[in-house]
Design an enzyme around this catalytic site. Sequence first.
Site, PDB file in Angstrom:
ATOM      1  N   ASP A  69       0.863  -1.171   0.000  1.00 59.13           N
ATOM      2  CA  ASP A  69       0.000   0.000   0.000  1.00 59.13           C
ATOM      3  C   ASP A  69       0.903   1.227   0.000  1.00 59.13           C
ATOM      4  O   ASP A  69       1.454   1.604   1.039  1.00 59.13           O
ATOM      5  CB  ASP A  69      -0.910  -0.015   1.229  1.00 59.13           C
ATOM      6  CG  ASP A  69      -1.783   1.231   1.329  1.00 59.13           C
ATOM      7  OD1 ASP A  69      -1.675   2.122   0.470  1.00 59.13           O
ATOM      8  OD2 ASP A  69      -2.588   1.308   2.282  1.00 59.13           O
ATOM      9  N   TYR A 161      -6.553  15.192  -9.966  1.00 54.58           N
ATOM     10  CA  TYR A 161      -5.683  14.365 -10.805  1.00 54.58           C
ATOM     11  C   TYR A 161      -4.704  15.229 -11.599  1.00 54.58           C
ATOM     12  O   TYR A 161      -3.500  14.956 -11.625  1.00 54.58           O
ATOM     13  CB  TYR A 161      -6.542  13.524 -11.749  1.00 54.58           C
ATOM     14  CG  TYR A 161      -5.752  12.647 -12.688  1.00 54.58           C
ATOM     15  CD1 TYR A 161      -5.224  11.435 -12.259  1.00 54.58           C
ATOM     16  CD2 TYR A 161      -5.531  13.028 -14.016  1.00 54.58           C
ATOM     17  CE1 TYR A 161      -4.504  10.622 -13.122  1.00 54.58           C
ATOM     18  CE2 TYR A 161      -4.812  12.227 -14.880  1.00 54.58           C
ATOM     19  CZ  TYR A 161      -4.296  11.027 -14.433  1.00 54.58           C
ATOM     20  OH  TYR A 161      -3.576  10.227 -15.287  1.00 54.58           O
ATOM     21  N   LYS A 165      -0.547  15.253 -11.217  1.00 53.98           N
ATOM     22  CA  LYS A 165       0.359  14.929 -12.314  1.00 53.98           C
ATOM     23  C   LYS A 165       1.283  16.100 -12.642  1.00 53.98           C
ATOM     24  O   LYS A 165       2.458  15.903 -12.990  1.00 53.98           O
ATOM     25  CB  LYS A 165      -0.437  14.500 -13.546  1.00 53.98           C
ATOM     26  CG  LYS A 165      -1.225  13.209 -13.356  1.00 53.98           C
ATOM     27  CD  LYS A 165      -0.318  12.033 -12.991  1.00 53.98           C
ATOM     28  CE  LYS A 165      -1.068  10.719 -12.951  1.00 53.98           C
ATOM     29  NZ  LYS A 165      -0.187   9.555 -12.679  1.00 53.98           N
TER      30      LYS A 165
END
Length: 257
Positions: A69, A161, A165
């Site tokens: 994890d 997101y 990135k």
Amino acid sequence: MSDPNLPDLTGRTALVTGAGGLIGAGIARRFAAAGADVVVHYRHDEKSAQALVTRIVDAGGRALSVQADLTRTSECHRLVETAADWRGGLDALVNCAGIQPVQPLAEMTADDWREVYDTNTTSAFSCTRAAAPLLAARGGGSITHIASIEGTMATPGHAHYCASKAALIMFARSAALEHGPRGIRVNTVSPGLIDRPGLADDWPDGVRRWTGSVPLARLGRPEDIGDACVFLASDAATWISGTNLVVDGGISARPTW
């Protein structure tokens, strides 16, 4: 299982995080095809990871699956150390683990934001920290983060997101500055739209718009991203660091006006 169309990575060990997923599996396959010994990381999908290992081994390669994890720093360090111990060292790390939920910004919570950042960005930071001393001990090596064209082009519903990135791209540049003197090269690969089973049925309008706009007239394949990562890990890229390699069929060249 060396592919003559790829750089030769025989004798090197590569760790690919998120290799239980579509793009990560494609990257792992291409490293194996280049002759590398591959550590296949997965978080949940043990069946897919083990099937990938079996496919690589049956083709004559070496592969090992490891569960972790990566939202937990200790797990990142355990994964990297396990990868290095397996074959006596580590030469390449590809940080591909990530999630891509779709949520309107007005409905996004701080917990939603943290989950994306912890999975996409903080995991890459922690794995990079763990891997850097091991790569330096081999005289250097390659670290590649899988970013996205959405790291430079905003998309509705993807605020967390896109931001995660974009952070990966700048983190790679910063790490390239600091780790370069140790022989460690750090880059990002930014994929465009990658095909998957059922994508055309799930998102027909998006696929139609993409294929009608992209200069190379097709969706990407996981192997396209894998080839870019293999190149960056190879001796053909020994003076490439701090770079974002866009692998999107040319869609970023399209004007937006």
